[in-house]
Design an enzyme around this catalytic site. Structure first.
Site, short mmCIF file in Angstrom:
data_model
loop_
_atom_site.label_atom_id
_atom_site.label_comp_id
_atom_site.label_asym_id
_atom_site.label_seq_id
_atom_site.Cartn_x
_atom_site.Cartn_y
_atom_site.Cartn_z
N LYS A 84 -2.36 -0.98 -4.10
CA LYS A 84 -2.71 -0.31 -3.31
C LYS A 84 -2.36 1.00 -3.70
O LYS A 84 -1.09 0.88 -2.99
CB LYS A 84 -3.90 -0.19 -2.65
CG LYS A 84 -4.99 1.15 -2.27
CD LYS A 84 -5.39 0.71 -0.37
CE LYS A 84 -6.48 1.92 -0.58
NZ LYS A 84 -7.41 1.86 0.82
N LYS A 95 0.77 -0.93 -0.14
CA LYS A 95 0.11 -0.14 0.14
C LYS A 95 0.79 1.27 -0.08
O LYS A 95 1.52 1.41 0.23
CB LYS A 95 -0.93 -0.10 1.51
CG LYS A 95 -2.04 0.92 0.80
CD LYS A 95 -2.64 1.44 2.79
CE LYS A 95 -4.17 2.06 2.54
NZ LYS A 95 -4.48 2.42 3.54
#
Length: 329
Positions: A254, A196
Protein backbone atom coordinates in the site's frame (compact mmCIF):
# COMPACT_ATOMS: atom_id res chain seq x y z
CA UNK A 1 11.90 -10.79 -47.06
CA UNK A 2 8.74 -10.48 -45.02
CA UNK A 3 8.81 -11.65 -41.39
CA UNK A 4 7.49 -15.17 -40.82
CA UNK A 5 6.13 -14.03 -37.46
CA UNK A 6 3.92 -10.97 -37.29
CA UNK A 7 2.89 -10.24 -33.72
CA UNK A 8 0.06 -8.04 -34.94
CA UNK A 9 -1.83 -11.13 -36.12
CA UNK A 10 -2.79 -11.68 -32.49
CA UNK A 11 -4.10 -8.10 -32.22
CA UNK A 12 -6.31 -8.10 -35.31
CA UNK A 13 -9.69 -7.85 -33.53
CA UNK A 14 -11.25 -8.05 -30.09
CA UNK A 15 -12.03 -11.74 -30.43
CA UNK A 16 -8.41 -12.75 -30.88
CA UNK A 17 -7.18 -10.20 -28.33
CA UNK A 18 -9.56 -11.68 -25.76
CA UNK A 19 -8.54 -15.22 -26.64
CA UNK A 20 -4.82 -14.64 -26.02
CA UNK A 21 -5.12 -12.13 -23.16
CA UNK A 22 -2.62 -12.97 -20.43
CA UNK A 23 -4.30 -11.23 -17.49
CA UNK A 24 -7.99 -11.55 -16.62
CA UNK A 25 -9.99 -9.54 -14.08
CA UNK A 26 -12.96 -11.17 -12.31
CA UNK A 27 -15.11 -10.19 -9.29
CA UNK A 28 -13.13 -12.71 -7.23
CA UNK A 29 -10.07 -10.44 -7.41
CA UNK A 30 -11.59 -7.67 -5.27
CA UNK A 31 -11.70 -6.69 -1.63
CA UNK A 32 -14.19 -3.87 -1.03
CA UNK A 33 -13.36 -1.16 1.54
CA UNK A 34 -16.48 0.01 3.37
CA UNK A 35 -16.72 3.04 5.68
CA UNK A 36 -19.18 2.86 8.57
CA UNK A 37 -20.66 5.62 10.74
CA UNK A 38 -23.10 5.85 13.62
CA UNK A 39 -26.68 6.89 12.97
CA UNK A 40 -29.57 5.75 10.85
CA UNK A 41 -30.45 6.12 7.18
CA UNK A 42 -27.04 7.70 6.45
CA UNK A 43 -25.36 7.41 3.07
CA UNK A 44 -22.89 10.26 3.24
CA UNK A 45 -20.77 10.98 0.16
CA UNK A 46 -17.13 11.67 0.97
CA UNK A 47 -16.29 15.07 -0.62
CA UNK A 48 -12.77 14.09 -1.68
CA UNK A 49 -13.93 10.69 -2.94
CA UNK A 50 -16.83 11.34 -5.36
CA UNK A 51 -19.45 8.58 -5.51
CA UNK A 52 -18.02 6.82 -2.46
CA UNK A 53 -19.94 6.83 0.80
CA UNK A 54 -19.99 6.34 4.54
CA UNK A 55 -22.89 4.09 5.60
CA UNK A 56 -24.87 3.76 8.78
CA UNK A 57 -25.45 0.17 9.84
CA UNK A 58 -28.94 -0.10 8.34
CA UNK A 59 -27.70 1.00 4.92
CA UNK A 60 -24.50 -1.02 5.27
CA UNK A 61 -26.74 -4.07 5.28
CA UNK A 62 -28.26 -3.03 1.96
CA UNK A 63 -24.87 -2.27 0.41
CA UNK A 64 -23.48 -5.67 1.36
CA UNK A 65 -26.39 -7.39 -0.35
CA UNK A 66 -25.79 -5.33 -3.50
CA UNK A 67 -22.12 -6.31 -3.50
CA UNK A 68 -22.96 -9.99 -3.12
CA UNK A 69 -25.36 -9.89 -6.07
CA UNK A 70 -22.55 -8.43 -8.18
CA UNK A 71 -20.32 -11.36 -7.25
CA UNK A 72 -18.18 -9.37 -4.80
CA UNK A 73 -17.59 -11.64 -1.83
CA UNK A 74 -15.10 -9.90 0.45
CA UNK A 75 -15.24 -6.62 2.40
CA UNK A 76 -12.77 -4.66 4.51
CA UNK A 77 -14.44 -2.59 7.23
CA UNK A 78 -13.38 0.82 8.55
CA UNK A 79 -15.21 2.93 11.12
CA UNK A 80 -15.50 6.65 11.73
CA UNK A 81 -15.48 7.08 15.50
CA UNK A 82 -17.09 9.99 17.33
CA UNK A 83 -14.50 12.41 18.74
CA UNK A 84 -15.87 12.04 22.26
CA UNK A 85 -14.87 8.35 22.21
CA UNK A 86 -11.26 8.95 21.18
CA UNK A 87 -8.32 8.84 23.57
CA UNK A 88 -4.60 8.01 23.51
CA UNK A 89 -4.99 4.26 24.05
CA UNK A 90 -7.87 3.46 21.72
CA UNK A 91 -10.08 2.31 24.56
CA UNK A 92 -13.23 2.35 22.41
CA UNK A 93 -11.63 -0.13 20.00
CA UNK A 94 -12.10 -2.84 22.64
CA UNK A 95 -15.78 -2.14 23.26
CA UNK A 96 -17.67 -5.36 22.40
CA UNK A 97 -20.59 -3.18 21.34
CA UNK A 98 -18.45 -0.65 19.49
CA UNK A 99 -19.18 0.46 15.96
CA UNK A 100 -16.72 -1.98 14.35
CA UNK A 101 -18.06 -4.92 16.30
CA UNK A 102 -21.65 -4.04 15.38
CA UNK A 103 -20.63 -3.52 11.76
CA UNK A 104 -19.14 -7.02 11.61
CA UNK A 105 -22.33 -8.51 13.03
CA UNK A 106 -24.43 -6.46 10.60
CA UNK A 107 -22.54 -7.76 7.58
CA UNK A 108 -22.64 -11.36 8.78
CA UNK A 109 -26.36 -11.16 9.55
CA UNK A 110 -27.10 -9.65 6.14
CA UNK A 111 -24.86 -11.99 4.18
CA UNK A 112 -23.41 -14.87 6.23
CA UNK A 113 -21.10 -16.06 3.44
CA UNK A 114 -19.49 -12.65 2.90
CA UNK A 115 -15.82 -12.70 3.90
CA UNK A 116 -15.31 -9.98 6.50
CA UNK A 117 -11.94 -8.38 7.16
CA UNK A 118 -11.49 -5.63 9.73
CA UNK A 119 -9.06 -2.76 9.95
CA UNK A 120 -6.88 -3.17 13.04
CA UNK A 121 -5.22 0.14 13.93
CA UNK A 122 -5.56 2.81 16.58
CA UNK A 123 -5.79 5.89 14.38
CA UNK A 124 -9.62 5.94 14.07
CA UNK A 125 -9.78 5.75 17.88
CA UNK A 126 -6.81 7.98 18.69
CA UNK A 127 -7.24 11.53 19.92
CA UNK A 128 -3.97 12.24 18.11
CA UNK A 129 -4.73 10.47 14.83
CA UNK A 130 -1.81 8.06 15.17
CA UNK A 131 -1.66 4.29 14.79
CA UNK A 132 -0.01 3.89 18.15
CA UNK A 133 -0.04 5.02 21.75
CA UNK A 134 1.99 8.18 22.38
CA UNK A 135 4.27 8.52 25.37
CA UNK A 136 6.74 11.36 25.86
CA UNK A 137 6.25 12.45 22.26
CA UNK A 138 7.04 9.00 20.85
CA UNK A 139 4.89 6.27 19.28
CA UNK A 140 5.48 3.33 21.61
CA UNK A 141 5.61 -0.02 19.87
CA UNK A 142 5.07 -2.99 22.16
CA UNK A 143 2.23 -1.58 24.23
CA UNK A 144 0.48 -0.64 21.00
CA UNK A 145 0.90 -4.18 19.67
CA UNK A 146 -0.78 -5.56 22.79
CA UNK A 147 -3.80 -3.31 22.25
CA UNK A 148 -3.95 -4.34 18.59
CA UNK A 149 -4.07 -7.97 19.69
CA UNK A 150 -6.95 -7.24 22.05
CA UNK A 151 -8.72 -5.35 19.27
CA UNK A 152 -8.26 -8.31 16.94
CA UNK A 153 -9.79 -10.70 19.46
CA UNK A 154 -12.77 -8.38 19.85
CA UNK A 155 -13.32 -8.29 16.07
CA UNK A 156 -13.13 -12.06 15.77
CA UNK A 157 -15.53 -12.54 18.65
CA UNK A 158 -17.96 -10.35 16.71
CA UNK A 159 -17.61 -12.62 13.67
CA UNK A 160 -14.70 -11.33 11.58
CA UNK A 161 -13.01 -13.91 9.34
CA UNK A 162 -9.74 -12.00 8.95
CA UNK A 163 -8.10 -9.16 10.83
CA UNK A 164 -6.03 -6.67 8.83
CA UNK A 165 -3.40 -4.85 10.91
CA UNK A 166 -2.56 -1.61 9.10
CA UNK A 167 -0.38 0.04 11.73
CA UNK A 168 3.20 -1.07 10.88
CA UNK A 169 4.27 -1.64 14.48
CA UNK A 170 7.18 -4.09 14.78
CA UNK A 171 6.18 -7.58 15.91
CA UNK A 172 2.46 -6.96 15.92
CA UNK A 173 1.68 -9.93 13.65
CA UNK A 174 3.27 -12.36 16.10
CA UNK A 175 1.52 -10.68 19.03
CA UNK A 176 -1.85 -10.93 17.27
CA UNK A 177 -1.26 -14.50 16.07
CA UNK A 178 -0.33 -15.68 19.56
CA UNK A 179 -3.38 -13.97 21.04
CA UNK A 180 -5.67 -15.59 18.46
CA UNK A 181 -4.18 -19.02 19.14
CA UNK A 182 -4.47 -18.55 22.91
CA UNK A 183 -8.18 -17.75 22.50
CA UNK A 184 -8.78 -20.74 20.24
CA UNK A 185 -9.16 -18.74 17.02
CA UNK A 186 -6.66 -20.84 15.12
CA UNK A 187 -8.65 -20.61 11.87
CA UNK A 188 -8.77 -16.81 11.84
CA UNK A 189 -6.73 -15.22 9.08
CA UNK A 190 -4.38 -12.26 9.23
CA UNK A 191 -3.92 -9.97 6.24
CA UNK A 192 -0.94 -7.85 7.13
CA UNK A 193 -0.23 -4.45 5.65
CA UNK A 194 3.36 -5.60 5.35
CA UNK A 195 4.71 -2.94 2.99
CA UNK A 196 2.77 0.19 3.89
CA UNK A 197 4.54 3.34 2.83
CA UNK A 198 4.38 6.82 4.36
CA UNK A 199 2.52 8.23 1.38
CA UNK A 200 0.81 11.45 0.41
CA UNK A 201 -1.86 9.39 -1.38
CA UNK A 202 -3.82 8.77 1.84
CA UNK A 203 -5.35 12.24 2.22
CA UNK A 204 -8.97 11.54 1.18
CA UNK A 205 -9.07 8.40 3.35
CA UNK A 206 -8.10 10.40 6.41
CA UNK A 207 -10.88 12.84 5.55
CA UNK A 208 -13.31 9.94 5.32
CA UNK A 209 -12.49 8.72 8.84
CA UNK A 210 -11.28 11.98 10.40
CA UNK A 211 -8.06 10.18 11.31
CA UNK A 212 -5.27 12.53 10.22
CA UNK A 213 -2.48 13.17 12.76
CA UNK A 214 -3.18 16.30 14.79
CA UNK A 215 -0.77 19.22 14.67
CA UNK A 216 0.35 19.64 18.27
CA UNK A 217 3.67 20.47 19.89
CA UNK A 218 5.64 17.38 20.99
CA UNK A 219 3.43 15.06 18.91
CA UNK A 220 4.76 13.49 15.69
CA UNK A 221 3.36 15.43 12.74
CA UNK A 222 3.37 12.43 10.40
CA UNK A 223 3.65 8.63 10.42
CA UNK A 224 7.18 8.30 9.11
CA UNK A 225 8.56 6.64 12.25
CA UNK A 226 6.45 3.55 11.58
CA UNK A 227 5.28 3.63 7.94
CA UNK A 228 7.98 2.95 5.36
CA UNK A 229 10.18 5.40 3.47
CA UNK A 230 8.93 5.41 -0.12
CA UNK A 231 12.51 5.43 -1.39
CA UNK A 232 13.03 1.86 -0.13
CA UNK A 233 12.50 -1.33 -2.08
CA UNK A 234 14.30 -4.20 -0.35
CA UNK A 235 13.02 -3.11 3.06
CA UNK A 236 9.55 -4.06 1.80
CA UNK A 237 10.71 -7.62 1.16
CA UNK A 238 12.26 -7.86 4.63
CA UNK A 239 9.11 -6.54 6.29
CA UNK A 240 6.96 -8.97 4.35
CA UNK A 241 9.12 -12.00 5.07
CA UNK A 242 9.06 -11.16 8.78
CA UNK A 243 5.27 -10.88 8.80
CA UNK A 244 4.92 -14.26 7.10
CA UNK A 245 7.29 -15.81 9.63
CA UNK A 246 5.15 -14.30 12.40
CA UNK A 247 1.93 -15.81 11.05
CA UNK A 248 0.47 -13.58 8.31
CA UNK A 249 -1.68 -15.45 5.78
CA UNK A 250 -1.93 -12.64 3.23
CA UNK A 251 0.45 -9.71 2.76
CA UNK A 252 -0.35 -6.30 1.34
CA UNK A 253 1.41 -3.49 -0.49
CA UNK A 254 0.00 0.00 0.00
CA UNK A 255 -0.41 2.32 -1.95
CA UNK A 256 -0.88 0.76 -5.36
CA UNK A 257 -0.07 2.32 -8.69
CA UNK A 258 3.21 3.98 -7.64
CA UNK A 259 4.39 0.72 -6.05
CA UNK A 260 3.91 -1.88 -8.77
CA UNK A 261 7.62 -2.70 -8.59
CA UNK A 262 7.13 -3.59 -4.93
CA UNK A 263 4.13 -5.79 -5.73
CA UNK A 264 6.18 -7.73 -8.27
CA UNK A 265 9.24 -7.92 -5.99
CA UNK A 266 7.18 -9.40 -3.18
CA UNK A 267 5.17 -11.70 -5.46
CA UNK A 268 8.43 -13.16 -6.77
CA UNK A 269 9.72 -13.69 -3.25
CA UNK A 270 6.84 -15.17 -1.22
CA UNK A 271 4.44 -18.10 -1.41
CA UNK A 272 1.37 -16.50 0.19
CA UNK A 273 -1.31 -14.37 -1.54
CA UNK A 274 -0.29 -10.78 -2.21
CA UNK A 275 -2.81 -7.94 -1.93
CA UNK A 276 -2.52 -4.37 -3.14
CA UNK A 277 -4.55 -1.35 -2.03
CA UNK A 278 -5.55 1.20 -4.66
CA UNK A 279 -5.82 3.99 -2.14
CA UNK A 280 -8.07 7.01 -1.82
CA UNK A 281 -5.67 9.46 -3.46
CA UNK A 282 -5.39 7.27 -6.54
CA UNK A 283 -9.16 7.04 -6.73
CA UNK A 284 -9.61 10.79 -6.23
CA UNK A 285 -7.07 11.70 -8.93
CA UNK A 286 -8.82 9.58 -11.54
CA UNK A 287 -12.20 10.98 -10.54
CA UNK A 288 -10.97 14.57 -10.68
CA UNK A 289 -9.27 14.19 -14.05
CA UNK A 290 -12.34 12.46 -15.48
CA UNK A 291 -14.63 15.22 -14.21
CA UNK A 292 -12.41 17.73 -16.03
CA UNK A 293 -12.66 15.68 -19.20
CA UNK A 294 -8.91 15.15 -19.24
CA UNK A 295 -9.07 11.35 -19.00
CA UNK A 296 -11.59 8.67 -19.92
CA UNK A 297 -12.80 7.44 -16.53
CA UNK A 298 -13.64 3.85 -17.42
CA UNK A 299 -10.58 3.25 -19.56
CA UNK A 300 -8.21 4.56 -16.89
CA UNK A 301 -10.07 2.61 -14.20
CA UNK A 302 -9.68 -0.62 -16.14
CA UNK A 303 -6.07 0.05 -17.13
CA UNK A 304 -4.94 0.69 -13.56
CA UNK A 305 -6.87 -2.31 -12.27
CA UNK A 306 -5.23 -4.52 -14.88
CA UNK A 307 -1.83 -3.11 -13.90
CA UNK A 308 -2.25 -4.39 -10.33
CA UNK A 309 -3.19 -7.88 -11.49
CA UNK A 310 -0.44 -7.94 -14.12
CA UNK A 311 2.13 -6.87 -11.52
CA UNK A 312 1.25 -9.95 -9.47
CA UNK A 313 -1.50 -8.93 -7.06
CA UNK A 314 -3.82 -11.79 -6.11
CA UNK A 315 -6.20 -9.42 -4.29
CA UNK A 316 -7.07 -5.82 -5.16
CA UNK A 317 -8.60 -3.56 -2.52
CA UNK A 318 -10.30 -0.89 -4.60
CA UNK A 319 -12.98 1.78 -4.38
CA UNK A 320 -13.60 1.12 -8.08
CA UNK A 321 -14.57 -2.53 -7.59
CA UNK A 322 -18.31 -2.11 -8.12
CA UNK A 323 -17.79 -0.02 -11.24
CA UNK A 324 -15.24 -2.47 -12.64
CA UNK A 325 -17.51 -5.44 -12.13
CA UNK A 326 -20.48 -3.65 -13.68
CA UNK A 327 -18.35 -2.79 -16.69
CA UNK A 328 -17.11 -6.36 -17.00
CA UNK A 329 -20.65 -7.68 -17.03
Amino acid sequence: MYPLRRNRRLRTNEAIRSLVRETIITPNDFLIPLFVVEGKDIKDEIPSMPNYFRYSLDLLENEVKVLWKLGLKSVLLFVKVTDSLKDNKGTEALNPDGLMQRAVRTVKNACPDMLVMTDVALDPYSAYGHDGIIENGQIINDETAEVLAEMSISHVQAGADFVAPSDMMDGRILTIREALEDEGFNNTGIMSYSAKYASAFYGPFRDALDSAPVDLVDIPKDKKTYQMDYANRFEAVRETEMDIDEGADIVMVKPGISYLDIVREIKNDVDVPVAVYQVSGEYAMIKAAAEKGWLDHDQIMMETTMAFKRAGADIIASYFAKDVVKLLS
